[in-house]
Design a protein around this motif. Structure first.
Motif, PDB file in Angstrom:
ATOM      1  N   THR A  25      22.002   3.329   7.834  1.00 34.53           N
ATOM      2  CA  THR A  25      22.112   1.910   8.174  1.00 34.53           C
ATOM      3  C   THR A  25      20.997   1.104   7.503  1.00 34.53           C
ATOM      4  O   THR A  25      21.252   0.043   6.926  1.00 34.53           O
ATOM      5  N   GLY A  26      19.783   1.615   7.573  1.00 32.94           N
ATOM      6  CA  GLY A  26      18.666   0.909   6.958  1.00 32.94           C
ATOM      7  C   GLY A  26      18.839   0.740   5.461  1.00 32.94           C
ATOM      8  O   GLY A  26      18.571  -0.331   4.911  1.00 32.94           O
ATOM      9  N   CYS A  27      19.296   1.790   4.808  1.00 33.14           N
ATOM     10  CA  CYS A  27      19.496   1.711   3.354  1.00 33.14           C
ATOM     11  C   CYS A  27      20.602   0.717   2.991  1.00 33.14           C
ATOM     12  O   CYS A  27      20.481  -0.013   2.003  1.00 33.14           O
ATOM     13  N   VAL A  28      21.665   0.673   3.780  1.00 32.37           N
ATOM     14  CA  VAL A  28      22.738  -0.280   3.500  1.00 32.37           C
ATOM     15  C   VAL A  28      22.250  -1.708   3.729  1.00 32.37           C
ATOM     16  O   VAL A  28      22.513  -2.597   2.919  1.00 32.37           O
ATOM     17  N   VAL A  29      21.541  -1.920   4.814  1.00 30.49           N
ATOM     18  CA  VAL A  29      21.049  -3.269   5.130  1.00 30.49           C
ATOM     19  C   VAL A  29      20.116  -3.771   4.040  1.00 30.49           C
ATOM     20  O   VAL A  29      20.177  -4.942   3.648  1.00 30.49           O
ATOM     21  N   PHE A  30      19.250  -2.903   3.525  1.00 26.63           N
ATOM     22  CA  PHE A  30      18.314  -3.310   2.484  1.00 26.63           C
ATOM     23  C   PHE A  30      18.858  -3.080   1.076  1.00 26.63           C
ATOM     24  O   PHE A  30      18.118  -3.167   0.101  1.00 26.63           O
ATOM     25  N   ASP A  31      20.155  -2.781   0.977  1.00 25.07           N
ATOM     26  CA  ASP A  31      20.871  -2.632  -0.294  1.00 25.07           C
ATOM     27  C   ASP A  31      20.213  -1.604  -1.217  1.00 25.07           C
ATOM     28  O   ASP A  31      20.092  -1.800  -2.419  1.00 25.07           O
ATOM     29  N   PRO A  34      23.671   1.802  -1.656  1.00 20.41           N
ATOM     30  CA  PRO A  34      24.613   1.651  -0.548  1.00 20.41           C
ATOM     31  C   PRO A  34      25.721   2.699  -0.518  1.00 20.41           C
ATOM     32  O   PRO A  34      26.175   3.070   0.566  1.00 20.41           O
ATOM     33  N   LEU A  85      32.197   1.504   6.975  1.00 17.29           N
ATOM     34  CA  LEU A  85      31.072   1.469   6.036  1.00 17.29           C
ATOM     35  C   LEU A  85      31.438   2.176   4.731  1.00 17.29           C
ATOM     36  O   LEU A  85      31.104   1.692   3.640  1.00 17.29           O
ATOM     37  N   ASN A 113      32.615  -5.610   6.006  1.00 14.88           N
ATOM     38  CA  ASN A 113      31.394  -5.736   6.805  1.00 14.88           C
ATOM     39  C   ASN A 113      31.595  -5.684   8.318  1.00 14.88           C
ATOM     40  O   ASN A 113      30.671  -5.971   9.059  1.00 14.88           O
ATOM     41  N   VAL A 116      29.449  -3.370  11.065  1.00 14.37           N
ATOM     42  CA  VAL A 116      28.311  -3.823  11.857  1.00 14.37           C
ATOM     43  C   VAL A 116      28.732  -4.064  13.310  1.00 14.37           C
ATOM     44  O   VAL A 116      28.019  -3.703  14.243  1.00 14.37           O
TER      45      VAL A 116
END
Length: 140
Positions: A25-31, A34, A85, A113, A116
Motif C-alpha cells: 500500500t505504501g509503495c502504491v501511494v508513493f508511486d 506500483p 489494485l 482506484n 482504496v
C-alpha cells in the motif's frame, strides 16, 4: 472456549502477510514501483486472509460468532482490494470498457482506484472486530 490458537508458523505468516500489505500500500501511494507493489499487496492479502480463516472460534458465544462473520467479510474486502489494485496496476479488464465513453466512465466509476475504498472498509472492520473479540473473550 476461546479462539483456536494459531501455530508459531501460522502467526509468522499472518504477521508477514500484514506487513506485505502495508508495504504494498505504501509503495502504491508513493508511486514507487506500483506494479510490483500491487503484487506484494496481493500476496500479503492472501497470506493474511488464509491465516485468519484458519483461526476459528469453537465456543457458543453468539457475539463472538457474529464478530467472526464480520471479520470474514473484512477478509473478503481485503481480497477485493487486492484484485482492484492489481487491475489498477495492470489494466487487464480495461480494454473491455474502453470501447465507448460510457464504458470508460463505468470503468472509472466502479474499478479505477476503488481499491482504496475496499481497503478502508476492511481495515476499519478488522480493527473493530479484533478489539471486540478480544474483550468478549476476556469477559467469558
Amino acid at each position: 472456549m476461546a479462539m483456536r490458537e494459531l501455530s508459531r508458523t501460522q502467526s509468522i505468516i499472518l504477521a508477514l502477510g500484514a506487513t506485505l500489505m502495508v508495504i504494498g500500500t505504501g509503495c502504491v501511494v508513493f508511486d514507487y514501483m506500483p506494479k510490483v507493489a500491487a503484487v506484494v499487496f496481493a500476496v500479503g492479502a492472501v497470506m493474511f486472509v488464509a491465516m485468519q480463516v484458519q483461526n476459528v472460534y469453537t465456543g457458543t458465544n453468539f457475539v463472538i460468532k457474529r464478530l467472526r462473520r464480520i471479520m470474514l467479510f473484512a477478509d473478503a474486502c481485503f481480497i477485493i482490494a487486492a484484485l482492484l489494485l492489481l487491475e489498477n496496476a495492470y489494466r487487464v479488464i480495461f480494454p473491455l470498457f474502453n470501447g465507448s465513453i460510457e464504458g470508460y466512465n463505468n470503468y472509472v466509476r466502479y474499478v479505477n482506484n476503488n481499491w482504496v475504498v475496499a481497503l478502508l472498509i476492511a481495515a476499519i472492520l478488522e480493527m473493530y472486530t479484533t478489539h471486540r473479540i478480544e474483550s468478549e473473550i476476556k469477559k467469558s
